[in-house]
Design a protein around this motif. Structure first.
Motif, mmCIF file in Angstrom:
data_model
loop_
_atom_site.group_PDB
_atom_site.id
_atom_site.type_symbol
_atom_site.label_atom_id
_atom_site.label_comp_id
_atom_site.label_asym_id
_atom_site.label_seq_id
_atom_site.Cartn_x
_atom_site.Cartn_y
_atom_site.Cartn_z
ATOM 1 N N ILE A 5 53.884 42.904 37.472
ATOM 2 C CA ILE A 5 53.728 41.898 36.299
ATOM 3 C C ILE A 5 53.495 40.478 36.749
ATOM 4 O O ILE A 5 54.579 39.873 37.143
ATOM 5 N N GLU A 6 52.547 39.855 36.621
ATOM 6 C CA GLU A 6 52.259 38.171 36.956
ATOM 7 C C GLU A 6 52.586 37.499 35.970
ATOM 8 O O GLU A 6 52.572 37.651 34.793
ATOM 9 N N SER A 7 53.258 36.233 36.238
ATOM 10 C CA SER A 7 53.619 35.215 35.211
ATOM 11 C C SER A 7 53.432 34.012 35.961
ATOM 12 O O SER A 7 53.431 33.738 37.120
ATOM 13 N N TRP A 36 49.220 38.336 47.413
ATOM 14 C CA TRP A 36 48.485 37.518 46.403
ATOM 15 C C TRP A 36 46.824 37.423 46.739
ATOM 16 O O TRP A 36 46.460 37.149 47.898
ATOM 17 N N PHE A 37 46.128 37.991 45.884
ATOM 18 C CA PHE A 37 44.574 37.709 45.836
ATOM 19 C C PHE A 37 44.162 36.835 44.733
ATOM 20 O O PHE A 37 44.729 36.615 43.710
ATOM 21 N N VAL A 93 41.531 33.865 38.615
ATOM 22 C CA VAL A 93 42.656 35.008 38.110
ATOM 23 C C VAL A 93 43.296 35.261 39.466
ATOM 24 O O VAL A 93 42.622 36.006 40.346
ATOM 25 N N TYR A 94 44.929 35.235 39.608
ATOM 26 C CA TYR A 94 45.588 35.451 40.675
ATOM 27 C C TYR A 94 46.301 36.827 40.548
ATOM 28 O O TYR A 94 46.825 37.007 39.335
ATOM 29 N N THR A 119 47.002 36.880 36.589
ATOM 30 C CA THR A 119 47.411 35.652 35.746
ATOM 31 C C THR A 119 46.380 34.552 35.891
ATOM 32 O O THR A 119 46.025 34.265 37.219
ATOM 33 N N GLN A 120 45.905 33.942 35.019
ATOM 34 C CA GLN A 120 44.783 32.907 35.053
ATOM 35 C C GLN A 120 45.619 31.521 35.292
ATOM 36 O O GLN A 120 46.323 31.086 34.668
#
Length: 125
Positions: A5-7, A36-37, A93-94, A119-120
């Motif tokens: 879960i990204e934040s 990370w992409f 978006v990451y 996450t944008q």
């Protein structure tokens, strides 16, 4: 059940900074490489940075020019991406990803088994 879960994404002006976090569960965090992409509209997903399971090997996309830093906290099962001097071209978006591939394959998105939903990050000029 594996979850990433990204934040930390959001809107920032050019020159600003953001710190992304990716918290994982259901995976043996210390045994996985983390990366990370990012994917911008109309473009393919591209490699940003990776950190090996030991934390001692870091690799970055050449285009970042030292502006980003990846790190991991195995105790918190979280990987971070500190992004400084952000540019409008960083808008995307990451995604974070976890995998167990060899070091030579950490830039290859197909080698990562687990992915977050993204996450944008939007950088205004």
């Amino acid at each position: 059940q594996v979850q990433l879960i990204e934040s930390g994404g959001g809107l920032v002006q050019a020159g600003g900074s953001l710190r992304l976090s990716c918290t994982t569960s259901g995976v043996t965090f210390s045994s996985h490489n983390l990366a990370w992409f990012r994917q911008a509209p109309g473009k393919e997903r591209e490699f940003v940075a990776a950190i090996r399971k030991s934390g001692g090997y870091l690799i970055y996309a050449d285009s970042l020019k030292g502006r980003f830093t990846i790190s991991r906290d195995n105790a918190k099962t979280t990987v971070f991406l500190q992004m400084n001097s952000l540019e409008p071209e960083d808008t995307a978006v990451y995604y974070c990803a976890a995998g167990i591939q060899v070091a030579s394959a950490v830039r290859d998105s197909s080698m990562y088994r687990y992915w977050g939903q993204g996450t944008q990050v939007t950088v205004s000029s």
